[in-house]
Design a protein around this motif. Structure first.
Motif, mmCIF file in Angstrom:
data_model
loop_
_atom_site.group_PDB
_atom_site.id
_atom_site.type_symbol
_atom_site.label_atom_id
_atom_site.label_comp_id
_atom_site.label_asym_id
_atom_site.label_seq_id
_atom_site.Cartn_x
_atom_site.Cartn_y
_atom_site.Cartn_z
ATOM 1 N N ILE A 131 13.154 11.359 -0.743
ATOM 2 C CA ILE A 131 12.439 11.761 0.288
ATOM 3 C C ILE A 131 11.193 12.110 0.120
ATOM 4 C CG2 ILE A 131 12.401 13.730 2.200
ATOM 5 C CD1 ILE A 131 15.134 14.005 2.170
ATOM 6 N N GLY A 132 10.594 12.681 -1.173
ATOM 7 C CA GLY A 132 9.263 12.719 -1.271
ATOM 8 C C GLY A 132 8.568 11.462 -1.686
ATOM 9 N N TRP A 133 9.401 10.190 -2.055
ATOM 10 C CA TRP A 133 8.602 9.179 -2.042
ATOM 11 C C TRP A 133 8.263 8.663 -0.889
ATOM 12 C CZ3 TRP A 133 6.399 7.255 -6.221
ATOM 13 C CH2 TRP A 133 6.889 7.483 -7.682
ATOM 14 N N GLY A 134 9.402 8.722 0.285
ATOM 15 C CA GLY A 134 9.250 8.388 1.484
ATOM 16 C C GLY A 134 8.021 8.916 2.032
ATOM 17 N N VAL A 135 7.856 10.339 1.864
ATOM 18 C CA VAL A 135 6.725 10.829 2.555
ATOM 19 C C VAL A 135 5.453 10.424 2.019
ATOM 20 C CG1 VAL A 135 5.631 13.320 2.595
ATOM 21 C CG2 VAL A 135 7.968 13.153 2.732
ATOM 22 N N LEU A 136 5.364 10.122 0.552
ATOM 23 C CA LEU A 136 4.259 9.468 0.188
ATOM 24 C C LEU A 136 3.858 8.180 0.820
ATOM 25 C CD1 LEU A 136 2.146 9.669 -2.148
ATOM 26 C CD2 LEU A 136 3.626 8.431 -3.670
ATOM 27 N N TYR A 137 4.725 7.425 0.965
ATOM 28 C CA TYR A 137 4.691 6.073 1.716
ATOM 29 C C TYR A 137 3.929 6.350 3.053
ATOM 30 C CZ TYR A 137 7.829 4.538 -1.813
ATOM 31 O OH TYR A 137 8.618 4.602 -3.221
ATOM 32 N N THR A 138 4.685 7.332 3.608
ATOM 33 C CA THR A 138 4.294 7.451 5.027
ATOM 34 C C THR A 138 2.748 8.123 5.243
ATOM 35 O OG1 THR A 138 6.670 8.198 5.750
ATOM 36 C CG2 THR A 138 4.816 8.594 7.169
ATOM 37 N N LEU A 139 2.507 8.891 4.252
ATOM 38 C CA LEU A 139 1.005 9.247 4.233
ATOM 39 C C LEU A 139 -0.030 8.619 3.819
ATOM 40 C CD1 LEU A 139 1.571 12.989 2.089
ATOM 41 C CD2 LEU A 139 1.136 12.603 4.626
ATOM 42 N N VAL A 140 0.654 7.561 2.954
ATOM 43 C CA VAL A 140 -0.345 6.081 2.860
ATOM 44 C C VAL A 140 -0.800 5.442 4.205
ATOM 45 C CG1 VAL A 140 -0.694 4.046 1.629
ATOM 46 C CG2 VAL A 140 0.113 5.889 0.486
ATOM 47 N N TYR A 141 0.350 5.228 4.889
ATOM 48 C CA TYR A 141 0.074 4.608 6.148
ATOM 49 C C TYR A 141 -0.636 5.369 7.111
ATOM 50 C CZ TYR A 141 3.119 0.654 5.406
ATOM 51 O OH TYR A 141 3.697 -0.676 4.889
ATOM 52 N N MET A 142 -0.421 6.691 7.123
ATOM 53 C CA MET A 142 -1.332 7.610 8.268
ATOM 54 C C MET A 142 -2.728 7.450 7.798
ATOM 55 S SD MET A 142 1.519 10.644 8.439
ATOM 56 C CE MET A 142 0.338 11.608 9.292
ATOM 57 N N GLU A 143 -3.171 7.548 6.571
ATOM 58 C CA GLU A 143 -4.379 7.444 6.338
ATOM 59 C C GLU A 143 -5.091 6.069 6.472
ATOM 60 O OE1 GLU A 143 -7.923 8.724 4.576
ATOM 61 O OE2 GLU A 143 -6.355 9.825 5.188
ATOM 62 N N PHE A 144 -4.206 4.947 6.237
ATOM 63 C CA PHE A 144 -4.867 3.462 6.397
ATOM 64 C C PHE A 144 -4.303 2.365 7.143
ATOM 65 C CE2 PHE A 144 -5.135 5.234 1.610
ATOM 66 C CZ PHE A 144 -6.423 5.043 1.605
ATOM 67 N N ALA A 145 -3.321 2.602 7.915
ATOM 68 C CA ALA A 145 -2.853 1.798 8.865
ATOM 69 C C ALA A 145 -3.693 1.804 9.963
ATOM 70 C CB ALA A 145 -1.498 2.302 9.444
ATOM 71 N N THR A 146 -3.867 0.556 10.298
ATOM 72 C CA THR A 146 -5.123 0.359 11.611
ATOM 73 C C THR A 146 -4.411 -0.392 12.742
ATOM 74 O OG1 THR A 146 -5.643 -1.826 10.377
ATOM 75 C CG2 THR A 146 -7.069 -0.147 9.733
ATOM 76 N N ALA A 147 -3.020 -0.495 12.707
ATOM 77 C CA ALA A 147 -2.375 -1.064 13.827
ATOM 78 C C ALA A 147 -1.113 -0.550 13.713
ATOM 79 C CB ALA A 147 -2.426 -2.646 13.945
ATOM 80 N N TRP A 148 -0.533 -0.294 15.160
ATOM 81 C CA TRP A 148 0.825 0.347 15.490
ATOM 82 C C TRP A 148 2.144 -0.439 14.512
ATOM 83 C CZ3 TRP A 148 4.682 -2.569 17.107
ATOM 84 C CH2 TRP A 148 4.704 -3.474 17.929
ATOM 85 N N TRP A 149 1.705 -1.933 14.526
ATOM 86 C CA TRP A 149 2.764 -2.713 14.191
ATOM 87 C C TRP A 149 3.084 -2.474 12.458
ATOM 88 C CZ3 TRP A 149 1.447 -5.868 10.105
ATOM 89 C CH2 TRP A 149 -0.161 -6.397 10.160
ATOM 90 N N MET A 150 2.023 -2.089 11.797
ATOM 91 C CA MET A 150 2.145 -1.756 10.398
ATOM 92 C C MET A 150 3.114 -0.814 10.001
ATOM 93 S SD MET A 150 -1.676 -1.812 9.138
ATOM 94 C CE MET A 150 -2.832 -3.281 9.246
#
Length: 248
Positions: A131-150
């Protein structure tokens, strides 16, 4: 673009760990390495696969069972004995967990020489760590995602290892072409394997199970094999003799 680079990096690093360390080393022992390097690749596999970390021990044993019983009722993952892709992967998960937790009655010939490092095996399978790894991936997306589909890519990050397994264990037994007549349904999924780092040459591999280069025809480039050759040249591994023979 950062998200796409992140996704591609995770896809190919996770896949490299699976094809190089889990598959070609743990399951087939196509080359040897020192205990120190074995632990280095154990840690790299844990990092590269992250939330979907697959035990080299359980993977190695299960893959040997697959080769021994391909497309029979004893095969851990055969489309021929599954209702659909999800049914096959659920069965695979259960068999994998039985092997991982030493609940399965496995003949010693399938476990001989398979690497086992209890510390990483245990750490990698802890749900809090996954779950910790999953949270890390999610945080990366929250920081750098520029579109909802990402964000639709996130589930693939969470389940990267099983996704790679499903592509080969299901689709490469249903679609593709064959170079060799074998006793099962294994096929070469792609004529040029840009997607699975050589793993899609499944028919070749089922025929030539001990061969480190999965490609045999001129157009069948196996991207993992040059890395294996480089590691062999540098002394990181020792490639077994006759593992680079040409067949076609």
């Amino acid at each position: 673009m950062i998200i796409l680079y992140f996704f591609l990096a995770h896809w190919y690093l996770s896949l490299f760990a699976q094809t190089f360390f889990l598959h070609r080393y743990a399951a087939h022992q196509m080359f040897t390495m020192s205990r120190t390097w074995e632990k280095v690749f154990y840690v790299m596999t844990f990092i590269f696969q992250g939330s979907s970390y697959l035990s080299p021990y359980a993977y190695g044993v299960m893959h040997r069972l697959h080769h021994a019983y391909a497309d029979t009722d004893k095969d851990p993952h055969s489309p021929s004995y599954s209702k659909n892709l999800f049914d096959m992967m659920w069965k695979t998960k259960n068999i994998y967990n039985d092997i991982l937790n030493h609940r399965a009655n496995i003949d010693a010939k399938f476990t001989k020489g398979v690497p086992y490092w209890r510390f990483i095996e245990k750490i990698g399978d802890i749900w809090a760590v996954r779950i910790g790894w999953g949270v890390l991936y999610t945080l990366v997306y929250m920081e750098f995602a520029t579109a909802w589909w990402m964000y639709l890519l996130l589930p693939i990050h969470y389940l990267m290892g099983p996704v790679h397994g499903a592509i080969i264990n299901w689709f490469a037994h249903k679609f593709g072409y064959v170079n060799f007549k074998v006793s099962d349904t294994a096929k070469n999924l792609l004529p040029f394997d840009f997607l699975m780092m050589g793993e899609s040459y499944h028919n070749n591999h089922h025929k030539l199970g001990g061969r480190a280069n999965f490609g045999v025809k001129w157009h069948e480039f196996d991207p993992t094999y040059p890395v294996i050759k480089l590691f062999n040249l540098l002394g990181v591994i020792k490639l077994k003799l006759n593992n680079d023979l040409n067949y076609m």
